[in-house]
Design an enzyme around this catalytic site. Structure first.
Site, mmCIF file in Angstrom:
data_model
loop_
_atom_site.group_PDB
_atom_site.id
_atom_site.type_symbol
_atom_site.label_atom_id
_atom_site.label_comp_id
_atom_site.label_asym_id
_atom_site.label_seq_id
_atom_site.Cartn_x
_atom_site.Cartn_y
_atom_site.Cartn_z
ATOM 1 N N GLU A 1 0.859 -1.191 0.000
ATOM 2 C CA GLU A 1 0.000 0.000 0.000
ATOM 3 C C GLU A 1 0.889 1.233 0.000
ATOM 4 O OE1 GLU A 1 -2.202 0.428 3.703
ATOM 5 O OE2 GLU A 1 -0.576 -0.504 4.812
ATOM 6 N N LEU B 1 -3.628 -1.504 5.750
ATOM 7 C CA LEU B 1 -4.708 -0.916 6.547
ATOM 8 C C LEU B 1 -6.017 -1.038 5.763
ATOM 9 C CD1 LEU B 1 -5.066 0.806 9.222
ATOM 10 C CD2 LEU B 1 -5.388 2.716 7.663
HETATM 11 N N1 PLP Z 1 -2.907 2.842 4.459
HETATM 12 C C1 PLP Z 1 -2.180 3.489 5.369
HETATM 13 C C2 PLP Z 1 -0.861 2.935 5.770
HETATM 14 C C3 PLP Z 1 -2.647 4.689 5.930
HETATM 15 O O1 PLP Z 1 -1.903 5.334 6.850
HETATM 16 C C4 PLP Z 1 -3.896 5.208 5.497
HETATM 17 C C5 PLP Z 1 -4.421 6.453 6.053
HETATM 18 O O2 PLP Z 1 -3.812 7.113 6.832
HETATM 19 C C6 PLP Z 1 -4.615 4.493 4.539
HETATM 20 C C7 PLP Z 1 -4.105 3.306 4.042
HETATM 21 C C8 PLP Z 1 -5.943 4.999 4.037
HETATM 22 O O3 PLP Z 1 -6.926 4.856 5.016
HETATM 23 P P1 PLP Z 1 -8.199 5.807 5.046
HETATM 24 O O4 PLP Z 1 -8.826 5.688 3.691
HETATM 25 O O5 PLP Z 1 -9.039 5.240 6.113
HETATM 26 O O6 PLP Z 1 -7.697 7.175 5.327
#
Ligand code: PLP
Length: 287
Positions: free
Chosen positions: A182, A207
């Site tokens: 990611e 995440l």
């Molecule tokens: N992946 C990581 C490592 C993140 O830190 C984030 C957001 O901070 C995301 C993905 C995206 O998550 P979200 O769409 O809930 O902001």
């Protein structure tokens, strides 16, 4: 500008807000957080963010310091006191204050709760989306539970800083098998050569992005299929489009990866369409 910060039940002026030096978040990274978009004074996807916060706390065995309704009140009051119409609200919960010791403190230790809100320029964000961003890849050296949103963000910090120093805007992590996990603070997507939208399936390596989940709803509404599978940097460089998703970047087109143009080097049309459609589907919480 952040004017007022919520710390453990009190709303304090920015300069006076403080936590204890022996806070476990400070000493062990023993804390979780959420970042929520604020748009026209309303929270975006509040339910999903609070559900993920509760899950993160549960996975680490940090007792829940307040109810769903109380979280909502803290978020709204912090937004209101900082007069944020467009921006973000940040919520952090640590295991609390205790004499430095690796073992968990007594079960009655109160978690430390911090909430702050700040404005972000939507004009700036839109002009960035119209240009797209450059990505630099980097080995994923993070731990095995990236599905929990902890404040252990040093690998992300290092990756983003190195990306900036090399002239890129952001970083993508790559696992030992050569697959993109990611972004440093976002989920990664491509529109592959066959025209299929691809993003990695959820597991402990990434995440579960709230924006990712809501974008899946957008795709369902639009009748666009998505394939959840891993992809390499080489595949992403040869893809028709690439983009990232996060609460603050929404759907942000990627135009170069490690210096190689993606598609024709301009933001992808699908990415821009999905960016425009996002708020038609995302939950808009009551003020
Ligand atoms: N992946 C990581 C490592 C993140 O830190 C984030 C957001 O901070 C995301 C993905 C995206 O998550 P979200 O769409 O809930 O902001």
């Amino acid at each position: 500008m952040t004017r007022i910060v919520y710390v453990n039940g009190r709303y304090l002026p920015y300069a006076e807000a403080a936590i204890h030096p022996e806070d476990r978040g400070n000493q062990f990274g023993d804390a979780v957080y959420e970042v929520c978009e604020v748009r026209e004074g309303r929270l975006t996807d509040e339910t999903r963010h609070l559900a993920r916060l509760e899950r993160s706390l549960g996975e680490l065995g940090i007792p829940e310091p307040m109810s769903r309704a109380a979280w909502g009140r803290v978020l709204r009051e912090t937004i209101r006191r900082n007069r944020v119409r467009n921006g973000l609200v940040y919520l952090q919960v640590s295991r609390g204050v205790a004499r430095r010791d690796f073992f968990f403190p007594a079960p009655d230790t109160l978690p430390t709760v911090i909430c702050l809100a700040r404005r972000l320029s939507s004009t700036k964000a839109e002009s960035q989306a119209a240009k797209g961003i450059a990505i630099q890849s980097t080995p994923d050296v993070r731990w095995g539970r990236c599905d929990i949103k902890t404040v252990m963000l040093l690998p992300a910090t290092m990756a983003k800083q190195r990306a900036r120093e090399s002239g890129a805007n952001d970083a993508w992590f790559v696992d030992e098998k050569g697959y993109v996990t990611e972004g440093a603070s976002a989920n990664a997507w491509i529109l592959d050569r066959d025209g299929k939208l691809v993003t990695r399936a959820l597991d402990n390596a990434i995440l579960p992005g709230v924006t990712r989940a809501t974008l899946l709803d957008v795709l369902k509404r639009e009748g666009i299929a998505v394939v959840e599978r891993p992809f390499t940097i080489e595949e992403a460089q040869g893809a028709r489009e690439a983009f990232i998703t996060s609460a603050t970047s929404l759907v942000m087109p990627v135009v170069t990866i490690d210096g190689k143009q993606v598609g024709n080097g301009a933001p992808g049309l699908l990415a821009l369409k999905l960016r425009a459609a996002f708020h038609e589907v995302a939950e808009r919480a009551p003020a």
